[in-house]
Design a protein around this motif. Structure first.
Motif, PDB file in Angstrom:
ATOM      1  N   ARG A 100       0.837  -1.206   0.000  1.00 55.54           N
ATOM      2  CA  ARG A 100       0.000   0.000   0.000  1.00 55.54           C
ATOM      3  C   ARG A 100       0.872   1.256   0.000  1.00 55.54           C
ATOM      4  O   ARG A 100       1.668   1.475   0.907  1.00 55.54           O
ATOM      5  N   LYS A 101       0.683   2.088  -1.036  1.00 53.52           N
ATOM      6  CA  LYS A 101       1.406   3.352  -1.059  1.00 53.52           C
ATOM      7  C   LYS A 101       1.012   4.171   0.171  1.00 53.52           C
ATOM      8  O   LYS A 101      -0.154   4.162   0.526  1.00 53.52           O
ATOM      9  N   PRO A 102       1.942   4.784   0.869  1.00 55.91           N
ATOM     10  CA  PRO A 102       3.265   5.229   0.439  1.00 55.91           C
ATOM     11  C   PRO A 102       4.388   4.193   0.507  1.00 55.91           C
ATOM     12  O   PRO A 102       5.538   4.528   0.212  1.00 55.91           O
ATOM     13  N   SER A 128      -0.022  12.713  -1.759  1.00 55.65           N
ATOM     14  CA  SER A 128       1.245  12.669  -1.014  1.00 55.65           C
ATOM     15  C   SER A 128       1.781  11.242  -0.941  1.00 55.65           C
ATOM     16  O   SER A 128       2.990  11.026  -1.026  1.00 55.65           O
ATOM     17  N   SER A 129       0.890  10.247  -0.795  1.00 55.77           N
ATOM     18  CA  SER A 129       1.360   8.868  -0.707  1.00 55.77           C
ATOM     19  C   SER A 129       2.025   8.427  -2.013  1.00 55.77           C
ATOM     20  O   SER A 129       2.988   7.656  -1.995  1.00 55.77           O
ATOM     21  N   GLN A 132       5.524  10.007  -1.940  1.00 55.50           N
ATOM     22  CA  GLN A 132       6.386   9.327  -0.964  1.00 55.50           C
ATOM     23  C   GLN A 132       6.828   7.960  -1.489  1.00 55.50           C
ATOM     24  O   GLN A 132       7.981   7.565  -1.310  1.00 55.50           O
ATOM     25  N   ALA A 133       5.931   7.241  -2.147  1.00 54.27           N
ATOM     26  CA  ALA A 133       6.289   5.949  -2.731  1.00 54.27           C
ATOM     27  C   ALA A 133       7.357   6.137  -3.808  1.00 54.27           C
ATOM     28  O   ALA A 133       8.307   5.346  -3.893  1.00 54.27           O
ATOM     29  N   ALA A 134       7.209   7.170  -4.613  1.00 53.15           N
ATOM     30  CA  ALA A 134       8.197   7.462  -5.655  1.00 53.15           C
ATOM     31  C   ALA A 134       9.581   7.647  -5.038  1.00 53.15           C
ATOM     32  O   ALA A 134      10.566   7.047  -5.489  1.00 53.15           O
ATOM     33  N   LEU A 135       9.638   8.452  -3.992  1.00 50.15           N
ATOM     34  CA  LEU A 135      10.928   8.725  -3.338  1.00 50.15           C
ATOM     35  C   LEU A 135      11.533   7.462  -2.738  1.00 50.15           C
ATOM     36  O   LEU A 135      12.746   7.275  -2.764  1.00 50.15           O
TER      37      LEU A 135
END
Length: 175
Positions: A100-102, A128-129, A132-135
């Motif tokens: 689950r993202k993030p 935002s999630s 954050q997942a991308a990062l």
């Protein structure tokens, strides 16, 4: 490989705080469908990573989710494009999963499927999630101002986040 990863609700189709529970409620953003097709025709692989906690909540089942994704693939194919891998998290926010993202599980599934690094790969989302997942996996976070994008813009964005009006603007930039 030119890989682009997209969130679904709010990026590809209209979002709803009441969840997208039926195929009729899955309403594509026409410019997003066209953007995916354009990218695909230009040699991009377009994958999708989406949280779908409505499954865990009992709002809809896997057959309904698959019907939505089949419709997405049909609409993109009608314009000469193709949608790559679609991964989803069926869990609720308190289920303790790693997808689950993030969290990064969905993006890691895409990386494994394509046997590629995600370093610098653009992940386009509206929350935002998503950013954050991308990062978490070294992706380039990209925010669109569709779906929850306007709400997300009121918060602090991760450093280096790129912001576009919509997926069509992302495609125009990449092409």
């Amino acid at each position: 490989m030119k890989l682009l990863i997209l969130d679904r609700d709010g990026v590809i189709n209209l979002d709803s705080d009441a969840y997208i529970k039926t195929l009729d409620e899955w309403i594509p953003i026409p410019s997003s469908i066209a953007a995916i097709a354009r990218l695909s025709r230009a040699g991009w692989t377009v994958a999708v990573a989406t949280n779908q906690s409505g499954i865990a909540r009992g709002y809809y089942g896997l057959a309904t989710l698959e019907a939505m994704h089949d419709r997405l693939r049909e609409l993109v194919a009608e314009q000469g494009g193709e949608v790559g891998l679609i991964v989803y998290c069926p869990h609720g926010p308190d289920d303790g999963c790693d997808c689950r993202k993030p969290k990064a599980g969905l993006l890691e599934q895409i990386a494994a499927h394509y046997a590629t690094s995600l370093a610098g790969v653009w992940f386009v989302g509206d929350s935002s999630s998503d950013l954050q997942a991308a990062l978490a996996v070294g992706c380039q976070p990209v925010l669109v101002k569709t779906g929850k994008g306007p709400r997300t813009l009121t918060k602090a964005l991760p450093p280096g986040t790129l912001v576009f009006d919509d997926l069509a603007a992302v495609a125009a930039h990449l092409l």
